[in-house]
Scaffold this active site. Structure first.
Site, short mmCIF file in Angstrom:
data_model
loop_
_atom_site.label_atom_id
_atom_site.label_comp_id
_atom_site.label_asym_id
_atom_site.label_seq_id
_atom_site.Cartn_x
_atom_site.Cartn_y
_atom_site.Cartn_z
N ASP A 69 0.85 -1.24 0.15
CA ASP A 69 0.08 -0.04 0.10
C ASP A 69 0.75 1.33 0.11
OD1 ASP A 69 1.01 -0.53 2.52
OD2 ASP A 69 -1.03 -1.01 3.29
N ASN A 140 -7.76 -2.98 13.90
CA ASN A 140 -9.20 -3.36 13.48
C ASN A 140 -9.46 -4.63 12.63
OD1 ASN A 140 -8.21 -2.29 11.17
ND2 ASN A 140 -9.71 -0.49 11.05
N HIS A 142 -7.55 -4.86 9.79
CA HIS A 142 -7.06 -4.88 8.15
C HIS A 142 -6.04 -5.36 8.03
CE1 HIS A 142 -4.91 -0.55 9.18
NE2 HIS A 142 -4.06 -1.87 8.92
N GLU A 147 -9.89 -1.82 4.87
CA GLU A 147 -10.37 -1.45 6.21
C GLU A 147 -11.76 -2.39 6.39
OE1 GLU A 147 -8.65 -0.14 8.35
OE2 GLU A 147 -8.35 2.01 7.76
C1 F6R Z 1 1.57 -1.84 6.11
C2 F6R Z 1 -0.21 -2.30 6.12
C3 F6R Z 1 -0.93 -2.41 7.55
C4 F6R Z 1 0.06 -2.94 8.66
C5 F6R Z 1 -0.91 -2.65 9.85
C6 F6R Z 1 -0.14 -2.93 11.11
O1 F6R Z 1 1.94 -1.91 4.69
O2 F6R Z 1 -0.42 -2.81 5.26
O3 F6R Z 1 -1.74 -3.36 7.12
O4 F6R Z 1 0.62 -4.13 8.61
O5 F6R Z 1 -1.65 -1.48 10.03
O6 F6R Z 1 0.70 -2.12 11.20
P1 F6R Z 1 1.85 -2.06 12.54
O7 F6R Z 1 2.74 -3.17 11.89
O8 F6R Z 1 2.67 -0.79 12.46
O9 F6R Z 1 1.24 -2.55 13.65
#
Ligand code: F6R
Length: 262
Positions: A69, A140, A142, A147
Site C-alpha cells: 500500500d 481493527n 485490516h 479496512e
Molecule cells: C502496512 C500495512 C498495514 C500494517 C498494519 C499493522 O503496509 O499494510 O496493514 O501491516 O497496520 O501495522 P503495525 O505493524 O505498524 O502495527
C-alpha cells in the site's frame, strides 16, 4: 494454516524468516518476488533476514519487492511515504535494489489518474506473481489498508482510512491532522493471489484482531479473515498477540509435530 507462537520477538522473527525463505526458494522459474509490508511489525523480520544476508545464507540482489500500500497525496520521495519507508527499512537493510522495489503510486493530478495507476499496479502484480506476501494486521483487522467492510474479492484501489487506523499511524507523522485520509492498497483478492502468505502479529493490542481473523467467521467485517481462504498461510505470533486464541493447544501440538517432520 500454520499458527506458530513464539516465546519472544526474536523467535517470532526467526520463524517468519524461515517461512519467507522457504516460500521464496520454492519458486520454479525466474527471480523471486516478495510482497512486503510497512509498519512496525515486520522490522524484526527484516533485521533477521539482514543477518542471514550477512552470513551468506540469503541474497535479495535479484529479488523484486511489491508493496501492499501507499498513502494518497504523498509523493514517493516524501519521508513518510511507504516507498521512502521501504527504501530505508527494506532495501537498505536486506539489499533489495531500489529499482526492483515497486510501490503503488498514490500521487497524481486527479482521482482518475490515481485510480488508473492503481489498476496498472494490480496488473503488474498479477504479471509478476508474488511468491510470498508478508502481512501485518491492524488493530481493527485490516490487512494492507483494506479496512473493515472491504470486499473479499477487492483489487488494488483507493481506500479511505478509518479514524482508528489514522490514529494508530499518527505516531509516524506530526500529529493526527498530518496523516493522509486515503491510501492506495492491494485488494484482498490481489493479496490472495500470492503463493504464500506470512502474517505476523505481536503485542496485546493485536490479540482481538488475531482471534477474530483466525477463529472467527470469514467476513468483510474482519478483512484479515480472508486468509482462511488461502491454501498456504503461516501465521507468526508472540504470546501477547496469541492470548485470545481458543485453539491454542492445537496450534502448539501441530507446531511440535512440524519440528519432528511429521
Ligand atoms: C502496512 C500495512 C498495514 C500494517 C498494519 C499493522 O503496509 O499494510 O496493514 O501491516 O497496520 O501495522 P503495525 O505493524 O505498524 O502495527
Amino acid at each position: 494454516m500454520e499458527v506458530l507462537i513464539a516465546a519472544n520477538a526474536e523467535e517470532a522473527a526467526t520463524f517468519a524468516a524461515e517461512a519467507v525463505l522457504h516460500g521464496l526458494a520454492s519458486r520454479k522459474t525466474g527471480n523471486p518476488v516478495l510482497g512486503v509490508a510497512t509498519g512496525s511489525t515486520p522490522l524484526g523480520l527484516y533485521s533477521e533476514l539482514a543477518q542471514r544476508v550477512a552470513r551468506g545464507e540469503a541474497d535479495f540482489g535479484s529479488t523484486s519487492a511489491y508493496a501492499l500500500d501507499e498513502y494518497v497525496g504523498l509523493e514517493g520521495t516524501h519521508e513518510q511515504s511507504y516507498r521512502q519507508t521501504l527504501i530505508n527499512e527494506l532495501c537498505h537493510v536486506i539489499g533489495v535494489k531500489e529499482e526492483n522495489l515497486h510501490t503503488p503510486n498514490g500521487f497524481g493530478d486527479s482521482e482518475e489518474q490515481i485510480i488508473a495507476q492503481a489498476a496498472a499496479y494490480d496488473a503488474q502484480l498479477t504479471e509478476a506473481g508474488v511468491d510470498v506476501q508478508i502481512l501485518g494486521i491492524g488493530t481493527n483487522g485490516h490487512i494492507g489498508f483494506n479496512e473493515p467492510g472491504s470486499s473479499l474479492g477487492s483489487r488494488t484501489r483507493i481506500k479511505r482510512l478509518t479514524a482508528q487506523t489514522r490514529a494508530d499511524n499518527a505516531r509516524f507523522f506530526d500529529g493526527l491532522d498530518a496523516v493522509p485520509t486515503h491510501s492506495v492498497t492491494q485488494g484482498l483478492g490481489s493479496i490472495l493471489q500470492a503463493r504464500r502468505l506470512v502474517l505476523i502479529a505481536t503485542g496485546s493490542q493485536k490479540a482481538d484482531a488475531v482471534a477474530t481473523a483466525l477463529e472467527g467467521a470469514l467476513s468483510a467485517a474482519c478483512p484479515a479473515s480472508v486468509i482462511q481462504l488461502h491454501p498456504d498461510v503461516v501465521v507468526v505470533l508472540d504470546e501477547a498477540a496469541a492470548s485470545n486464541l481458543k485453539n491454542r493447544r492445537y496450534y502448539d501440538d501441530a507446531a511440535a509435530g512440524l519440528q519432528f517432520g511429521i
